[in-house]
Enzyme design. Structure first.
Site, PDB file in Angstrom:
ATOM      1  N   LYS A  60       5.498  -1.303 -16.193  1.00 52.24           N
ATOM      2  CA  LYS A  60       4.892  -2.573 -16.617  1.00 52.24           C
ATOM      3  C   LYS A  60       5.657  -3.187 -17.787  1.00 52.24           C
ATOM      4  CE  LYS A  60       2.852  -1.768 -13.455  1.00 52.24           C
ATOM      5  NZ  LYS A  60       2.816  -0.571 -12.601  1.00 52.24           N
ATOM      6  N   GLY A 192      11.379   1.516   1.406  1.00 55.63           N
ATOM      7  CA  GLY A 192       9.924   1.551   1.226  1.00 55.63           C
ATOM      8  C   GLY A 192       9.418   0.294   0.538  1.00 55.63           C
ATOM      9  N   GLY A 283       6.461   6.942  -1.129  1.00 50.40           N
ATOM     10  CA  GLY A 283       5.203   7.650  -1.370  1.00 50.40           C
ATOM     11  C   GLY A 283       5.385   8.837  -2.304  1.00 50.40           C
ATOM     12  N   ARG A 284       4.275   9.469  -2.647  1.00 51.39           N
ATOM     13  CA  ARG A 284       4.298  10.596  -3.577  1.00 51.39           C
ATOM     14  C   ARG A 284       3.553  11.777  -2.967  1.00 51.39           C
ATOM     15  NH1 ARG A 284       6.161   9.515  -8.471  1.00 51.39           N
ATOM     16  NH2 ARG A 284       4.877  11.034  -9.579  1.00 51.39           N
ATOM     17  N   HIS A 457     -14.643 -22.730 -18.692  1.00 55.37           N
ATOM     18  CA  HIS A 457     -13.755 -23.767 -18.165  1.00 55.37           C
ATOM     19  C   HIS A 457     -12.834 -24.264 -19.273  1.00 55.37           C
ATOM     20  CE1 HIS A 457     -12.368 -27.256 -15.939  1.00 55.37           C
ATOM     21  NE2 HIS A 457     -12.557 -27.968 -17.058  1.00 55.37           N
TER      22      HIS A 457
HETATM   23  P1  FAD Z   1       0.186  12.875 -13.592  1.00 50.53           P
HETATM   24  O1  FAD Z   1       0.174  11.621 -14.372  1.00 50.53           O
HETATM   25  O2  FAD Z   1       1.248  13.056 -12.571  1.00 50.53           O
HETATM   26  O3  FAD Z   1       0.241  14.058 -14.655  1.00 50.53           O
HETATM   27  C1  FAD Z   1       0.286  15.389 -14.263  1.00 50.53           C
HETATM   28  C2  FAD Z   1       0.950  16.175 -15.374  1.00 50.53           C
HETATM   29  O4  FAD Z   1       0.774  17.548 -15.102  1.00 50.53           O
HETATM   30  C3  FAD Z   1       2.456  15.960 -15.468  1.00 50.53           C
HETATM   31  O5  FAD Z   1       2.803  15.543 -16.756  1.00 50.53           O
HETATM   32  C4  FAD Z   1       3.053  17.322 -15.150  1.00 50.53           C
HETATM   33  O6  FAD Z   1       4.215  17.597 -15.913  1.00 50.53           O
HETATM   34  C5  FAD Z   1       1.927  18.246 -15.539  1.00 50.53           C
HETATM   35  N1  FAD Z   1       1.970  19.529 -14.845  1.00 50.53           N
HETATM   36  C6  FAD Z   1       2.131  19.743 -13.519  1.00 50.53           C
HETATM   37  N2  FAD Z   1       2.060  21.058 -13.248  1.00 50.53           N
HETATM   38  C7  FAD Z   1       1.850  21.685 -14.422  1.00 50.53           C
HETATM   39  C8  FAD Z   1       1.664  23.053 -14.789  1.00 50.53           C
HETATM   40  N3  FAD Z   1       1.648  24.017 -13.864  1.00 50.53           N
HETATM   41  N4  FAD Z   1       1.499  23.352 -16.096  1.00 50.53           N
HETATM   42  C9  FAD Z   1       1.504  22.369 -17.044  1.00 50.53           C
HETATM   43  N5  FAD Z   1       1.638  21.074 -16.738  1.00 50.53           N
HETATM   44  C10 FAD Z   1       1.805  20.737 -15.450  1.00 50.53           C
HETATM   45  N6  FAD Z   1      -1.203   3.915 -11.289  1.00 50.53           N
HETATM   46  C11 FAD Z   1      -1.985   2.903 -11.707  1.00 50.53           C
HETATM   47  O7  FAD Z   1      -3.215   3.033 -11.702  1.00 50.53           O
HETATM   48  N7  FAD Z   1      -1.440   1.736 -12.181  1.00 50.53           N
HETATM   49  C12 FAD Z   1      -0.111   1.532 -12.208  1.00 50.53           C
HETATM   50  O8  FAD Z   1       0.349   0.476 -12.631  1.00 50.53           O
HETATM   51  C13 FAD Z   1       0.739   2.567 -11.765  1.00 50.53           C
HETATM   52  N8  FAD Z   1       2.070   2.418 -11.794  1.00 50.53           N
HETATM   53  C14 FAD Z   1       2.871   3.440 -11.380  1.00 50.53           C
HETATM   54  C15 FAD Z   1       4.246   3.241 -11.390  1.00 50.53           C
HETATM   55  C16 FAD Z   1       5.099   4.237 -10.962  1.00 50.53           C
HETATM   56  C17 FAD Z   1       6.579   4.017 -10.979  1.00 50.53           C
HETATM   57  C18 FAD Z   1       4.548   5.484 -10.528  1.00 50.53           C
HETATM   58  C19 FAD Z   1       5.448   6.596 -10.092  1.00 50.53           C
HETATM   59  C20 FAD Z   1       3.172   5.694 -10.510  1.00 50.53           C
HETATM   60  C21 FAD Z   1       2.324   4.656 -10.929  1.00 50.53           C
HETATM   61  N9  FAD Z   1       0.947   4.799 -10.898  1.00 50.53           N
HETATM   62  C22 FAD Z   1       0.146   3.773 -11.306  1.00 50.53           C
HETATM   63  C23 FAD Z   1       0.307   6.041 -10.439  1.00 50.53           C
HETATM   64  C24 FAD Z   1      -0.117   6.891 -11.647  1.00 50.53           C
HETATM   65  O9  FAD Z   1       1.007   7.152 -12.446  1.00 50.53           O
HETATM   66  C25 FAD Z   1      -0.754   8.178 -11.173  1.00 50.53           C
HETATM   67  O10 FAD Z   1      -1.804   7.898 -10.278  1.00 50.53           O
HETATM   68  C26 FAD Z   1      -1.312   8.955 -12.348  1.00 50.53           C
HETATM   69  O11 FAD Z   1      -0.309   9.256 -13.278  1.00 50.53           O
HETATM   70  C27 FAD Z   1      -1.978  10.251 -11.865  1.00 50.53           C
HETATM   71  O12 FAD Z   1      -2.482  10.932 -12.962  1.00 50.53           O
HETATM   72  P2  FAD Z   1      -2.665  12.511 -12.955  1.00 50.53           P
HETATM   73  O13 FAD Z   1      -3.250  12.842 -14.276  1.00 50.53           O
HETATM   74  O14 FAD Z   1      -3.370  12.930 -11.734  1.00 50.53           O
HETATM   75  O15 FAD Z   1      -1.193  13.115 -12.814  1.00 50.53           O
HETATM   76  P1  NAI Z   2       3.575   3.616  -1.164  1.00 48.05           P
HETATM   77  O1  NAI Z   2       2.763   4.525  -0.342  1.00 48.05           O
HETATM   78  O2  NAI Z   2       2.919   2.528  -1.908  1.00 48.05           O
HETATM   79  O3  NAI Z   2       4.681   2.924  -0.255  1.00 48.05           O
HETATM   80  C1  NAI Z   2       5.640   3.656   0.447  1.00 48.05           C
HETATM   81  C2  NAI Z   2       6.214   2.772   1.519  1.00 48.05           C
HETATM   82  O4  NAI Z   2       7.330   3.430   2.066  1.00 48.05           O
HETATM   83  C3  NAI Z   2       5.224   2.515   2.655  1.00 48.05           C
HETATM   84  O5  NAI Z   2       5.180   1.147   2.951  1.00 48.05           O
HETATM   85  C4  NAI Z   2       5.797   3.350   3.790  1.00 48.05           C
HETATM   86  O6  NAI Z   2       5.518   2.811   5.065  1.00 48.05           O
HETATM   87  C5  NAI Z   2       7.270   3.302   3.472  1.00 48.05           C
HETATM   88  N1  NAI Z   2       8.029   4.397   4.054  1.00 48.05           N
HETATM   89  C6  NAI Z   2       7.666   5.692   4.188  1.00 48.05           C
HETATM   90  N2  NAI Z   2       8.660   6.408   4.785  1.00 48.05           N
HETATM   91  C7  NAI Z   2       9.671   5.541   5.008  1.00 48.05           C
HETATM   92  C8  NAI Z   2      10.960   5.657   5.572  1.00 48.05           C
HETATM   93  N3  NAI Z   2      11.409   6.836   6.026  1.00 48.05           N
HETATM   94  N4  NAI Z   2      11.741   4.563   5.663  1.00 48.05           N
HETATM   95  C9  NAI Z   2      11.303   3.362   5.208  1.00 48.05           C
HETATM   96  N5  NAI Z   2      10.092   3.183   4.662  1.00 48.05           N
HETATM   97  C10 NAI Z   2       9.278   4.252   4.561  1.00 48.05           C
HETATM   98  O7  NAI Z   2       4.415   4.575  -2.122  1.00 48.05           O
HETATM   99  P2  NAI Z   2       5.269   4.276  -3.430  1.00 48.05           P
HETATM  100  O8  NAI Z   2       5.676   2.865  -3.508  1.00 48.05           O
HETATM  101  O9  NAI Z   2       6.304   5.336  -3.447  1.00 48.05           O
HETATM  102  O10 NAI Z   2       4.227   4.550  -4.569  1.00 48.05           O
HETATM  103  C11 NAI Z   2       3.554   5.806  -4.618  1.00 48.05           C
HETATM  104  C12 NAI Z   2       2.183   5.650  -5.172  1.00 48.05           C
HETATM  105  O11 NAI Z   2       2.242   5.480  -6.579  1.00 48.05           O
HETATM  106  C13 NAI Z   2       1.412   4.444  -4.674  1.00 48.05           C
HETATM  107  O12 NAI Z   2       0.822   4.671  -3.421  1.00 48.05           O
HETATM  108  C14 NAI Z   2       0.383   4.289  -5.741  1.00 48.05           C
HETATM  109  O13 NAI Z   2      -0.664   5.183  -5.493  1.00 48.05           O
HETATM  110  C15 NAI Z   2       1.132   4.697  -6.990  1.00 48.05           C
HETATM  111  N6  NAI Z   2       1.605   3.495  -7.683  1.00 48.05           N
HETATM  112  C16 NAI Z   2       0.666   2.599  -8.117  1.00 48.05           C
HETATM  113  C17 NAI Z   2       1.056   1.440  -8.745  1.00 48.05           C
HETATM  114  C18 NAI Z   2       0.020   0.467  -9.150  1.00 48.05           C
HETATM  115  O14 NAI Z   2      -1.144   0.829  -9.182  1.00 48.05           O
HETATM  116  N7  NAI Z   2       0.378  -0.761  -9.516  1.00 48.05           N
HETATM  117  C19 NAI Z   2       2.457   1.139  -8.998  1.00 48.05           C
HETATM  118  C20 NAI Z   2       3.360   2.130  -8.463  1.00 48.05           C
HETATM  119  C21 NAI Z   2       2.925   3.271  -7.854  1.00 48.05           C
END
Ligand code: FAD
Ligand code: NAI
Length: 478
Positions: A60, A192, A283-284, A457
């Protein structure tokens, strides 16, 4: 370290750190273990998980910088503002992002101290259970064995990688590399067209990259309401994102000359995409690596998630809970946080509840996309009679004044009871506007309730009210 805790939280992401703080507020003796490789100034794992280190917050920050750049370069002229040529210092943009991440992650250390949460720097893995509680082995800086009566697993997720496409986070990147390009890739490929692909693709397009997005599925943003997805694709394409749907990736070759992606287009014809850098955002996957769940007889499901009770987040091991990205449901920070609070309050004997239907989604593109509840296609599939009301930002004075009039709000309400079933927004500040919709749905409001509330408004929120009125064909300004 060898201590006994009421609650050990594994993982200090938004799920884990919030669970730890709430449990401590409720009087438990709490520890939180974190092992990530994102070192703080002392070289220790930084708190905040994916979200603060390599997810929500840094993405962000970059989105905001790139939006300012695009605004100054392309949009302020409409206001009569003349600027000379505009340039961007990518290194400074990244340094600003890093500073925000440092501030936020440091903030959690402060909150842990304030709430007397013991912060354990090290990797946690289960050893087994004794009469005193679960035995957890910590490796790393705070190595030792911990005993905990209750454990909350909040280990999050990591990027899914594709077979035969090695990610080096320099040329071929997942979210981690894509947040730290030290120079502008002239041509950027993205595999993706999901949330990360669109958000980070937008960042680099705005600052000057030619961005090509390759998506496997034939339909764009399948989880969104179809009307919103259609509008989004139109707008993003107009902005300059080249989006190809229905492709099949055959392979990726990366060397010092750049990256070549071989793929088949939607007609099956072989194609090549040459780019300087590639983001793989497909995806993740849940992260249970090295937790040694077998020691407490927990088996992950076929997709790697930890199975839980849908209402309590309890696993099959008594006193062990799992929350956030490592369990079913949307991978969103606020969902993880809510589950963290829920488990802490359950442990304290309270009766918390999460309505997963009221969890909002936001995609931070420009315009933003946000929704809560059901889409039209879901309601049709359920056979639930509904009515739709839609109102465009184009007819809103505030949006026009801001020069941000793209998009609309759509409200779906039950045809008989008028209960709001879903709200879908593409438009300016959708991330903030959706909070009103989530609140309305939590309170089981009718569209009439939103329509009867006095909205300020001129404000963007008037579009929400007009869309509610439109469910009854009585929008006032259209
Ligand atoms: P995580 O944030 O993944 O934290 C888990 C932690 O556990 C990690 O730090 C890891 O190192 C630690 N861990 C793992 N295993 C162990 C272990 N055995 N011992 C000790 N520590 C350990 N979500 C939104 O709502 N809004 C967004 O704008 C948004 N943007 C995103 C942008 C990107 C690029 C990405 C990748 C994700 C985004 N997400 C967003 C998704 C969001 O980041 C995740 O849903 C969220 O972080 C999940 O929280 P969590 O606490 O489950 O896990
Ligand atoms: P995503 O699930 O949003 O999108 C992955 C995309 O990749 C899908 O459209 C899927 O059809 C496509 N795809 C999968 N396999 C493929 C292939 N072999 N070739 C081409 N396309 C393929 O996953 P993304 O963008 O990696 O984000 C992961 C997650 O992180 C999100 O689902 C969301 O939960 C979280 N996230 C949330 C944000 C937010 O809340 N603003 C911002 C970024 C991530």
């Amino acid at each position: 370290m060898s201590q006994v805790f009421d609650v050990l939280v594994i993982g200090a992401g938004p799920g884990g750190y919030i669970a730890a703080i709430r449990a401590a507020q409720l009087g438990f003796k709490v520890a939180c273990a974190e092992s990530n490789p994102y070192a703080d100034p002392k070289g220790e794992p930084r708190l905040g998980g994916t979200c603060l280190n390599v997810g929500c917050i840094p993405s962000k920050a970059l989105l905001a910088s790139s939006e300012e750049f695009e605004k100054i370069g392309h949009h302020v002229a409409n206001h009569g503002i003349q600027v000379g040529s505009v340039s961007i210092d990518i290194k400074k943009m990244l340094a600003r992002k890093d500073e925000i991440v440092n501030k936020m992650t440091g903030g959690i250390s402060f909150l842990f101290r304030k709430n007397k949460v013991t912060s354990i720097k090290g990797h946690a893995s289960f050893v087994g259970k004794t009469a005193d509680g679960y035995q957890i082995q910590i490796t790393g800086k705070d190595a030792g064995t911990i005993t905990a009566k209750n454990v909350i697993i909040a280990t999050g997720s990591k990027a899914r990688h594709l077979p035969n496409i090695p990610v080096d986070n320099v040329l071929v990147c997942d979210n981690e590399g894509a947040l730290k390009f030290d120079s502008l890739p002239k041509r950027l490929g993205v595999i993706g067209a999901g949330v990360i692909g669109l958000e980070l693709g937008s960042v680099w397009r705005r600052v000057g990259s030619q961005v090509t997005v390759l998506e496997a599925l034939p339909s764009f943003l399948g989880a969104c309401d179809e009307g919103i997805a259609k509008e989004a694709k139109k707008i993003f394409t107009k902005q300059g994102l080249d989006i190809y749907m229905g492709v099949k990736i055959d392979g990726v070759k990366a060397d010092k000359k750049g990256v070549v992606v071989s793929y088949q287009d939607s007609t099956g014809k072989p194609q090549k995409l040459e780019c300087d850098r590639l983001i793989v955002s497909v995806g993740r996957v849940p992260n249970t690596e090295g937790l040694n769940l077998e020691a407490i007889q927990i088996k992950t499901d076929e997709r790697g998630f930890i199975p839980i009770n849908d209402h309590t987040c309890a696993t099959s091991a008594p006193g062990v809970y799992a929350i956030g990205d490592v369990v079913r449901g949307p991978m969103l920070a606020h969902k993880a946080e809510d589950e963290g609070v829920l488990v802490a309050e359950l442990l304290a004997g309270q009766k918390p509840h999460i309505d997963y239907n009221c969890i909002p989604w936001v995609i931070y593109t420009d315009p933003e996309i946000a929704w809560v509840g059901k889409t039209e296609q879901q309601l049709k599939a359920e056979g639930r009679p509904y009515k739709a009301g839609q109102f465009p930002f184009m007819a809103n004075g505030r949006a026009l004044g801001m020069d941000r009039a793209d998009g609309f709000v759509k409200i779906l309400a039950d045809a008989k009871t008028d209960e709001v079933l879903g709200v879908h927004i593409i438009g300016p500040n959708a991330s903030d506007l959706i909070a009103e919709a989530a609140l309305a749905m939590e309170f089981k409001a009718a569209a009439e309730d939103i329509a009867r509330v006095c909205h300020p408004h001129p404000s963007l929120s008037e579009v929400m009210r007009e869309a509610a009125l439109a469910t009854d064909q009585r929008a006032l300004n259209m």
